[in-house]
Structure formats: C-alpha cells, structure tokens
Design a protein around this motif. Sequence first.
Motif, PDB file in Angstrom:
ATOM      1  N   ALA A  34       5.077  -6.110  10.005  1.00  0.00           N
ATOM      2  CA  ALA A  34       4.922  -4.851   9.272  1.00  0.00           C
ATOM      3  C   ALA A  34       5.651  -3.698   9.947  1.00  0.00           C
ATOM      4  CB  ALA A  34       3.436  -4.522   9.109  1.00  0.00           C
ATOM      5  N   GLU A  35       5.628  -3.678  11.275  1.00  0.00           N
ATOM      6  CA  GLU A  35       6.240  -2.560  12.005  1.00  0.00           C
ATOM      7  C   GLU A  35       7.749  -2.491  11.838  1.00  0.00           C
ATOM      8  OE1 GLU A  35       3.706  -1.978  15.998  1.00  0.00           O
ATOM      9  OE2 GLU A  35       4.294  -4.032  15.533  1.00  0.00           O
ATOM     10  N   LYS A  36       8.364  -3.636  11.485  1.00  0.00           N
ATOM     11  CA  LYS A  36       9.816  -3.657  11.330  1.00  0.00           C
ATOM     12  C   LYS A  36      10.249  -2.946  10.056  1.00  0.00           C
ATOM     13  CE  LYS A  36      11.197  -6.122  14.901  1.00  0.00           C
ATOM     14  NZ  LYS A  36      10.935  -7.572  14.992  1.00  0.00           N
ATOM     15  N   PHE A  37       9.286  -2.807   9.144  1.00  0.00           N
ATOM     16  CA  PHE A  37       9.641  -2.189   7.864  1.00  0.00           C
ATOM     17  C   PHE A  37       9.207  -0.724   7.892  1.00  0.00           C
ATOM     18  CE2 PHE A  37       8.889  -1.248   3.336  1.00  0.00           C
ATOM     19  CZ  PHE A  37      10.189  -1.454   2.898  1.00  0.00           C
ATOM     20  N   LYS A  38      10.181   0.158   8.010  1.00  0.00           N
ATOM     21  CA  LYS A  38       9.907   1.559   8.333  1.00  0.00           C
ATOM     22  C   LYS A  38       9.021   2.273   7.311  1.00  0.00           C
ATOM     23  CE  LYS A  38      14.089   3.066   8.648  1.00  0.00           C
ATOM     24  NZ  LYS A  38      14.871   1.828   8.315  1.00  0.00           N
ATOM     25  N   SER A  39       9.287   2.062   6.033  1.00  0.00           N
ATOM     26  CA  SER A  39       8.556   2.874   5.054  1.00  0.00           C
ATOM     27  C   SER A  39       7.281   2.189   4.558  1.00  0.00           C
ATOM     28  CB  SER A  39       9.468   3.222   3.886  1.00  0.00           C
ATOM     29  OG  SER A  39       9.844   2.055   3.185  1.00  0.00           O
ATOM     30  N   TYR A  40       6.721   1.298   5.368  1.00  0.00           N
ATOM     31  CA  TYR A  40       5.476   0.642   4.975  1.00  0.00           C
ATOM     32  C   TYR A  40       4.417   1.706   4.667  1.00  0.00           C
ATOM     33  CZ  TYR A  40       1.802  -2.819   4.734  1.00  0.00           C
ATOM     34  OH  TYR A  40       0.790  -3.627   4.279  1.00  0.00           O
TER      35      TYR A  40
ATOM     36  N   HIS B 236       1.002  -5.073  -3.418  1.00  0.00           N
ATOM     37  CA  HIS B 236       2.287  -4.469  -3.756  1.00  0.00           C
ATOM     38  C   HIS B 236       2.980  -3.835  -2.549  1.00  0.00           C
ATOM     39  CE1 HIS B 236       1.123  -4.317  -8.276  1.00  0.00           C
ATOM     40  NE2 HIS B 236       1.548  -5.490  -7.876  1.00  0.00           N
ATOM     41  N   GLU B 237       2.195  -3.310  -1.651  1.00  0.00           N
ATOM     42  CA  GLU B 237       2.767  -2.749  -0.432  1.00  0.00           C
ATOM     43  C   GLU B 237       3.541  -3.841   0.314  1.00  0.00           C
ATOM     44  OE1 GLU B 237       3.741   0.319   0.827  1.00  0.00           O
ATOM     45  OE2 GLU B 237       1.689   0.895   0.329  1.00  0.00           O
ATOM     46  N   ASN B 238       2.946  -5.006   0.392  1.00  0.00           N
ATOM     47  CA  ASN B 238       3.573  -6.116   1.106  1.00  0.00           C
ATOM     48  C   ASN B 238       4.750  -6.691   0.322  1.00  0.00           C
ATOM     49  OD1 ASN B 238       1.539  -5.589   2.839  1.00  0.00           O
ATOM     50  ND2 ASN B 238       0.538  -7.583   2.692  1.00  0.00           N
ATOM     51  N   GLU B 239       4.569  -6.769  -0.973  1.00  0.00           N
ATOM     52  CA  GLU B 239       5.664  -7.262  -1.807  1.00  0.00           C
ATOM     53  C   GLU B 239       6.881  -6.357  -1.660  1.00  0.00           C
ATOM     54  OE1 GLU B 239       4.713  -7.758  -5.986  1.00  0.00           O
ATOM     55  OE2 GLU B 239       6.828  -7.590  -6.510  1.00  0.00           O
ATOM     56  N   ARG B 240       6.630  -5.065  -1.672  1.00  0.00           N
ATOM     57  CA  ARG B 240       7.727  -4.104  -1.542  1.00  0.00           C
ATOM     58  C   ARG B 240       8.436  -4.278  -0.206  1.00  0.00           C
ATOM     59  NH1 ARG B 240       7.856   0.989   0.875  1.00  0.00           N
ATOM     60  NH2 ARG B 240       9.649   2.247   0.212  1.00  0.00           N
ATOM     61  N   ALA B 241       7.658  -4.427   0.846  1.00  0.00           N
ATOM     62  CA  ALA B 241       8.247  -4.594   2.173  1.00  0.00           C
ATOM     63  C   ALA B 241       9.143  -5.841   2.196  1.00  0.00           C
ATOM     64  CB  ALA B 241       7.140  -4.714   3.214  1.00  0.00           C
TER      65      ALA B 241
END
Length: 448
Positions: A153-159, A245-250
């Motif tokens: 999760a941390e690798k994806f900045k706009s989480y 959806h948050e995870n799907e987006r990431a």
Amino acid sequence: MKLYDTQSRGLKEVNVEKEEVRMYCCGPTVYRDAHVGNLRTFLLSDLIARIVRLNGSQPRLIQNITDVGHMSEDFINDDKMLSQAKLEKVDPFEIARKYEQRFHTDLAALNVQPATAYPRASESIEMMLSLISRLIDAGFAYVGSDSSVYFSAEKFKSYGAISGNKLDALKPGHRYEYTEDGAKRFHADWALWKAAGDRTEMVWDSPWGKGFPGWHIECSAMSMKLLDGHVDIHVGGIDLRFPHHENERAQSNALINKEAVDLWVHGEHLLFEGKKMSKSSGNVVLLSDVIARGIDPLALRLCFLENKYRSQMDLTWNAIEAANETLKRWRTKMGHWSTDDSISIDPEIEQAFNADVDTPRVVMRLREIEKDDSHNKAAVFRYADQVLALDLNRPIEERVLTPEMKTLLEDRALARNEKRWADSDALRVELENLGLSIKDTPEGQIWS
RNA sequence: GGUCGGGUGGCCGAGAGGCGAGGCAAGGGACUGCAAAUCCCUCUACACGGGUUCAAAUCCCGUCCCGACCUCCA
C-alpha cells in the motif's frame, strides 16, 4: 450528462459524444440470493447505461461474477463460497452457478438490461496471474513469507483518494483484534494471491504455488482487460468504496501509471423498515418475496426510482404497494391516452436524467404531466420509460374468466337491470372472493 | 478516534438563497342504489443557537442528534 464522482466529491461530466462509454459494475458474490438492496445497486448501473444510450452513445458494461476468493483477509475458513457449499452439502461451483442463475432471473424481472459480459472470477485466473506478475515486476507487490502475494500500500502514493482513509489513520485493531502473522510487511497491505494452505477446493496453480486470488484483484483484471485499460464509469455499492475500490484503484493505476477510472459512482444502502437489511435483523427481502405478495417486480423498480440513488432510502411494504398502484394507474391511463408508440422528448425529463440520474424529478414530472392538458402525454411517458423501464406501454392484462365467473357476472348484470340491489351486492362479494374486483360505471359493470 | 453522508408536516420524501414539490395516510365533498374507482377540497414543515443578506429550509460558524464505512457487505 453528469454524475457524482466519489473521488472528486462533485459532479463530473460524462463524455457521451464518444461512440462508446465503458462501464464497470461490481457484481454479486454468488453464494446466496441477492436481496433487494443488492438489486438497487445493479439497477443503478442499468439506469446509467440507459441514460448513456438516451444520449446517443453505446454503453459497454462489464459486470463480474465473484465465484471465488471473496473472503475476509485473515481467516481462511471464511470463504463465502466454501462455507455455503458446506452448508448445502454440494460442490462450491454448483452453489456458484445456482445463485448466478438466480441473479440473472432477478435482474430480468426488474427490466435490467444484460451487461455486455459477465466474466466469472474462476474463469479469469490467467488474467489475474498476469496482472499480479506485472505488479511484482513493477515493484508494487511482493511475495510474503507465507507464499501469498501482497500489494504494498505504501508504494502507491495516492492511496486513500476515494475514501479519504489515509494510511496512517488505518491503524489495525480499531474494530477487532487482528492476528498479524507477520507475512505482510505493512498492516494495510492486502493479498493479491492467497497461498492455498490446507485448502483443496477452488485452488489454482500459480508461479508462487497453489492458491487462489484475492478479492480486489479480479475487478482490476477484468476491467483492464475487457474494457481495454480504461473505465469511464465505475459503479458499486457505497460499502465497496473502502477497501474494495480503494484497493482496485491502487492496483489498476499502479499498472498503467495513470487514473484507470474516470468516475466512481456509489449507490447508497437501502434500509428496510428503518434498519439495515441483515440476517440478524430478520428483514432481508428478496425479489421473490415481492412477487409472492402479488406485486409487480417493476413496482419495486418504481419505488427505487422515486428516491435518489445517493440517499439511504428506507423501503417499506407500504411504499412498494403504493408504487404498485401508481404503476397500474399509469398503464391503464396509457391505454386510454393513445395506442400508437410515438415518442416525444420532454426537456425537463431529459435534463433530470442527465443531472446525476435524478429519477425522483422525472417521476414528479410525470405526475405533473399526468394531470395537465397536454395532448401527447403517452408519448412523453414512453420517452421517460426508455430509462425508467416500467413497461408503461404494457396493456393491463385481460382477466381470463372462468365459466363460473361468467355466470356470476351475467347474473349480476341482470340483477342490476332489475334493481335487485341485495342480490347484486351478494354477487359482487362472491366475485371478489374469486379474485375479481368489480367496478360499476354508467356503462355497466367492469372487472379486473 | 478517523472518513463519508444526513436531520423537511401524522408518515415517506424532493427542493440547495426569493411566489408553500409530490406521494402515502387521515378528514370533508362530488359522483354512485351502495361500494369501488376517479375528481375536488382540507391539514402547511424545514433539529437547535448565532451570523451573512433586502430576502435563509437553502450560505457561514457553533451545538445536538442519526446513519454508513474504517480490512465480511450492494
């Protein structure tokens, strides 16, 4: 055409100048019947698709069927499919096919037009594996010590952009105690691929060993693959906003390094008689329950249309029955107004559809038109019905009379001619007991 | 604790700065031999306290209350 976008928290224009609008709607997990609350969300994607079509573009709608891997993250025994299979003592895929079939039946009864495709998770494993590999290669995912693959999760900045949940606010243990097994590097990481462990059913080979996909990856895989890498409108229930959806987006964005979805639309939840629909409250209502009460399933559709999709609506039997009456009245009047099938655009209705699916305003406008003196009421109703899909043009069914009913009706007509009111009333009671409702008009009795 | 959304008449629900949506229920009336259906009429509300404004249900600040989500969910 405008829709409310959860991510930017405002109305956003949908480009309907294009030939095709690409839509994705999170489908059912097929381990039980969909209740009317689930159906409300699926109805939402139908309404949007119909409005897209009204604007002259073609919707391409993908709706997934989750038949594997939908489970709580940390408890392997909680897989929804497998526990239901155990309960019904049949193969998990049999469960999946059974409830998938019922899902389609329910949608058809609600006049929801079929999606372009209904990909099954269990048949899209390759798609997901390739996506997971690419995420590992790109440095967004890693293989944990338990041989499961996790998204970092941390690798994806706009989480957190959709839900507002920032990573540091997502400390574990707010709701219930977590059992951290140490395989994940960070508490908010989630599984893309779960190692099979002791599980033997619904498992597949992968480069990381036998296992099964995590829940969120299927929607990324299917939308990227079947919608050619971009989703114009993504629809789902409000509860999916986080984490699904948050995870799907990431996942999707990480892969293509830009926004994969233009617009996130979320339908609010439905309450039934004041409470959230749940097994424990005992207020789960299925479409079959509505039909069993002799109510047209489209009355439920009208009921939903009378409320904004973004408001938590409280459904009651009273409301459904009132909608059923309205539906019958409109169909009857349609028959009187005209018999052709002309269509006439009402600018106010058109505008309401395009203003974030404002169907309550459309229904209000129809009630207004119903009462005014315009000459083309039926044509306007037919225009609205392209989206409302209430079958307003459907003639009220002619009752099939049994010989007994015919005799009683003839007797009653005779009694009325002779002004034998007591006999007439008694016959009316008898006919009503047979299921006919009788109305007397200056032209004689009519029944329905 | 964090995040998102709400509080409108007996009930359900639109409206998002300027003539009181609408529906359901109830009551009255018209029509009817009586019913039913239909039509007409009646009931007139914006959680609370401040503020902005010529004008606030609507905008701003504060307070109270309710629901949803926070690693199961449409």
